[in-house]
Scaffold this active site. Structure first.
Site, PDB file in Angstrom:
ATOM      1  N   ASP A   1      13.296  21.369   9.504  1.00  0.00           N
ATOM      2  CA  ASP A   1      13.652  20.716   8.249  1.00  0.00           C
ATOM      3  C   ASP A   1      13.849  19.237   8.562  1.00  0.00           C
ATOM      4  O   ASP A   1      14.779  18.858   9.282  1.00  0.00           O
ATOM      5  CB  ASP A   1      14.941  21.331   7.704  1.00  0.00           C
TER       6      ASP A   1
ATOM      7  N   ALA B   1      12.089   7.289  -7.129  1.00  0.00           N
ATOM      8  CA  ALA B   1      13.040   6.448  -6.400  1.00  0.00           C
ATOM      9  C   ALA B   1      12.865   6.589  -4.897  1.00  0.00           C
ATOM     10  O   ALA B   1      12.863   5.602  -4.152  1.00  0.00           O
ATOM     11  CB  ALA B   1      14.473   6.797  -6.809  1.00  0.00           C
TER      12      ALA B   1
ATOM     13  N   TYR C   1      12.144  11.575  -7.388  1.00  0.00           N
ATOM     14  CA  TYR C   1      10.908  11.483  -6.601  1.00  0.00           C
ATOM     15  C   TYR C   1      10.405  10.049  -6.572  1.00  0.00           C
ATOM     16  O   TYR C   1      10.075   9.512  -5.501  1.00  0.00           O
ATOM     17  CB  TYR C   1       9.865  12.420  -7.205  1.00  0.00           C
TER      18      TYR C   1
ATOM     19  N   SER D   1       3.555   7.617  -3.311  1.00  0.00           N
ATOM     20  CA  SER D   1       2.849   8.088  -4.504  1.00  0.00           C
ATOM     21  C   SER D   1       2.573   6.915  -5.425  1.00  0.00           C
ATOM     22  O   SER D   1       3.321   5.925  -5.432  1.00  0.00           O
ATOM     23  CB  SER D   1       3.705   9.135  -5.225  1.00  0.00           C
TER      24      SER D   1
ATOM     25  N   LYS E   1      10.161   7.692  -3.213  1.00  0.00           N
ATOM     26  CA  LYS E   1       8.873   7.173  -2.767  1.00  0.00           C
ATOM     27  C   LYS E   1       8.840   5.646  -2.796  1.00  0.00           C
ATOM     28  O   LYS E   1       8.237   5.016  -1.925  1.00  0.00           O
ATOM     29  CB  LYS E   1       7.751   7.746  -3.640  1.00  0.00           C
TER      30      LYS E   1
END
Length: 277
Positions: free
Chosen positions: A70, A163, A161, A148, A165
């Site tokens: 992880d 924020a 997501y 992204s 990226k």
């Protein structure tokens, strides 16, 4: 891999660690690096799927190792890097690809879900890099953060997501400044809409796995196409690569006419709700 009397492949003798490579874009990126001669350390959180990917690439004749880890756990990342050094003796390239995505409006999200998505996208890149950096400095290697196109202008139903990226861009810029004398390459690839494995899931507002929101097939690149672009980005040691015409359009509009960009997004949110929900 070599053929008789042939020149070595471009990445022969190099070692790459690709997080989140048990499936999807990460798996195809691993295959692309292997095809160019690199030894690759695969990573994921699902032992059976990870081992299946390792066996498939090994059966194709590639040098691969695998480590269940992880990447939001720093100790696990230290073990991940240790596998690379134990199996192959060095580390030249890190592709920080592992992340969790989402499909939920901020107003509806629980704080724990926001934190889980943000952690996967920020610490999931920072911790592998922190563990790997001494070896990458030694090899004057390469680091690529997979971001992204949604980080370029934000996207409704993707707050955490986007924020996370977006943070990777400033992280890479800062590291270029701090570590300019080390010779390590720091780059960011902003991927666009990509074909997903059928079992691909993202988190909803309550943290439950749900299918990814609708994406028109004509807008999607294949995983192999995206992997080839990531490989080229690393080989050319580029600072930023934006994949797809849509991504480049977002970048230009956001930079030159940000209000127009916001209007387009809001309009699409009203007319194409299944694109976000």
């Amino acid at each position: 891999m070599f053929s008789n009397n042939a020149a070595p492949l471009p990445l022969a003798g190099k070692v790459a660690l690709i997080t989140g490579s048990e499936s999807g874009i990460g798996r195809e990126t691993a295959r692309a690096f292997c095809q160019q001669g690199a030894a690759v350390v695969l990573n994921g959180r699902q032992p059976e799927r990870l081992e299946s990917t390792r066996q498939a690439l090994a059966a194709e004749g590639y040098r691969v190792a695998a480590c269940v880890a992880d990447v939001t756990d720093y100790a696990a990342c230290e073990q991940l890097v240790a596998v690379a050094i134990r199996e192959f003796g060095r580390l030249d390239m890190l592709v920080a690809n592992a992340s969790i995505s989402m499909r939920a409006y901020f107003l509806d999200m629980t704080p724990d879900v926001f934190r889980q998505v943000l952690d996967s996208n920020v610490y999931g890149a920072v911790f592998p890099l922190k563990a790997a950096l001494p070896h990458l400095i030694r090899s004057r290697g390469s680091v690529t953060f997979i971001s992204s196109i949604s980080a370029l202008n934000g996207m409704p139903s993707g707050s955490a997501y986007c924020a996370g990226k977006a943070a990777l861009t400033n992280l890479a810029h800062t590291l270029r400044l701090e570590l300019a004398d080390t010779g390590v390459h720091f780059g960011v690839v902003h991927i666009g809409f990509t074909q997903n494995d059928p079992e691909k899931r993202v988190l909803d507002a309550a943290g439950q796995p749900v299918p990814i929101a609708h994406r028109p097939p004509r807008w999607q690149k294949s995983q192999a196409q995206v992997a080839a672009i990531i490989l080229r980005h690393v080989q050319r040691r580029r600072q930023r690569t934006v994949i797809s015409a849509l991504g480049l359009l977002i970048l230009v509009v956001h930079s030159v006419l940000p209000r127009l960009g916001d209007w387009v997004v809001r309009t699409s949110q009203q007319r194409l709700r299944n694109f976000y929900e």
